[in-house]
Design an enzyme around this catalytic site. Structure first.
Site, PDB file in Angstrom:
ATOM      1  N   GLU A  80      -8.948   7.354   2.001  1.00  0.00           N
ATOM      2  CA  GLU A  80      -9.482   6.949   0.699  1.00  0.00           C
ATOM      3  C   GLU A  80      -9.650   5.437   0.775  1.00  0.00           C
ATOM      4  OE1 GLU A  80      -6.902   7.880  -2.673  1.00  0.00           O
ATOM      5  OE2 GLU A  80      -7.554   6.015  -3.603  1.00  0.00           O
ATOM      6  N   ARG A  84     -11.447  -1.962  -4.178  1.00  0.00           N
ATOM      7  CA  ARG A  84     -10.712  -3.133  -4.663  1.00  0.00           C
ATOM      8  C   ARG A  84     -11.163  -4.421  -4.009  1.00  0.00           C
ATOM      9  NH1 ARG A  84      -4.651  -0.604  -4.453  1.00  0.00           N
ATOM     10  NH2 ARG A  84      -5.268   1.350  -5.423  1.00  0.00           N
ATOM     11  N   LYS A 168      -4.661  13.612  -9.442  1.00  0.00           N
ATOM     12  CA  LYS A 168      -3.775  12.678  -8.745  1.00  0.00           C
ATOM     13  C   LYS A 168      -2.637  12.357  -9.716  1.00  0.00           C
ATOM     14  CE  LYS A 168      -4.071   7.724  -7.583  1.00  0.00           C
ATOM     15  NZ  LYS A 168      -4.733   6.760  -6.702  1.00  0.00           N
TER      16      LYS A 168
HETATM   17  C1  3PG Z   1      -2.560   2.635  -4.579  1.00  0.00           C
HETATM   18  O1  3PG Z   1      -3.080   2.732  -5.656  1.00  0.00           O
HETATM   19  O2  3PG Z   1      -2.457   1.568  -3.983  1.00  0.00           O
HETATM   20  C2  3PG Z   1      -2.133   3.881  -3.943  1.00  0.00           C
HETATM   21  O3  3PG Z   1      -1.613   4.700  -4.886  1.00  0.00           O
HETATM   22  C3  3PG Z   1      -1.202   3.672  -2.819  1.00  0.00           C
HETATM   23  O4  3PG Z   1       0.045   3.381  -3.298  1.00  0.00           O
HETATM   24  P1  3PG Z   1       1.163   2.954  -2.256  1.00  0.00           P
HETATM   25  O5  3PG Z   1       0.717   1.612  -1.698  1.00  0.00           O
HETATM   26  O6  3PG Z   1       2.409   2.856  -3.088  1.00  0.00           O
HETATM   27  O7  3PG Z   1       1.230   3.997  -1.197  1.00  0.00           O
END
Ligand code: 3PG
Length: 245
Positions: A80, A84, A168
């Protein structure tokens, strides 16, 4: 398969055991049955096949392919890529072109514009940290396999009103994690989750063992530190380890 077998059975059996009205009704339903069989890829099944979805934030376009190749070498042929960073959309396109078998999903969807941009690229699935009807409808209009985020039963009910059954759970650990998923199982029978946010090498297997969990999402094997230091072999090793456990 069923589409080819059922007409054969009908031709053989119908004259003896089915009355004419039933036969006609069945034939009228036939297009719907065919549509069901060839319907779009099922999101829960796709996620179940990935099992551990690496959540990837790409700062530099040059890193996109090496990271995804490192994941693929480790046994996870999917990621994924979060929206960002300014290069996120370009990174998705690049990976899709260079690695046609790699499943490119998109994350951090927050606006309909995001969905429209992703539809043009043709990502395999799209993930949002939250749920809105606007996003849900937009995803449907753009035929995007959409995994919206929820954190509470009320959000879940709103999501279910749009016919969705796969969500999710975000941010999983912060909103209750494993005990929350266990508590949701009985009242929300048939609903499945991809917990993400705080999922780690220590807890991901416990998440995956829950019957209402189809996959987990996490960034531990593609952390910003590993990417910044271009530790591609470490990404491969962490990926392999995650799959072996
Ligand atoms: C995120 O939004 O960054 C993801 O959910 C991943 O989260 P994590 O870095 O805690 O695995």
């Amino acid at each position: 398969m069923m589409c080819s077998v059922i007409p054969l059975i009908l031709v053989v059996v119908a004259p003896q055991s089915l009355n004419f009205n039933f036969f006609v009704s069945f034939l009228m339903l036939w297009p719907a049955l065919v549509k069901e069989e060839f319907s779009v890829i099922d999101l829960p099944e796709l996620l179940r096949s990935i099992k551990i979805v690496p959540v990837l934030t790409i700062e530099s376009l040059d890193d996109a392919i090496p990271i995804c190749q490192a994941l693929a070498r480790g046994g996870i042929n999917a990621a994924e890529i979060t929206l960002r960073t300014p290069v996120a959309l370009e990174a998705m396109t690049l990976v899709k072109e260079a690695m046609p078998d790699f499943i490119v999903g998109a994350g951090t969807i927050k606006t309909p514009k995001d969905i429209e941009a992703l539809a043009k690229i043709g990502v395999a699935f799209g993930v949002s940290p939250g749920f809105t009807k606007t996003l849900s409808n937009c995803a449907e209009e753009n035929e995007l396999l959409f995994l919206p985020g929820v954190a509470t039963p009320s959000e879940l009910l709103t999501g279910m009103e749009t016919g969705r059954t796969c969500f999710k759970l975000f941010p999983a650990e912060a909103v209750g994690g494993i005990p929350l998923l266990k508590s949701l199982a009985a009242p929300f029978e048939g609903i499945v989750f991809c917990p993400t946010g705080g999922v780690s090498p220590e807890n991901y297997q416990t998440y995956l063992n829950l019957p209402n969990v189809v996959c987990v999402g996490g960034s531990w094997m593609v952390s910003p530190a590993l990417i910044a230091e271009k530790k591609w072999d470490k990404i491969t090793q962490l990926t392999k380890t995650a799959l072996e456990m």
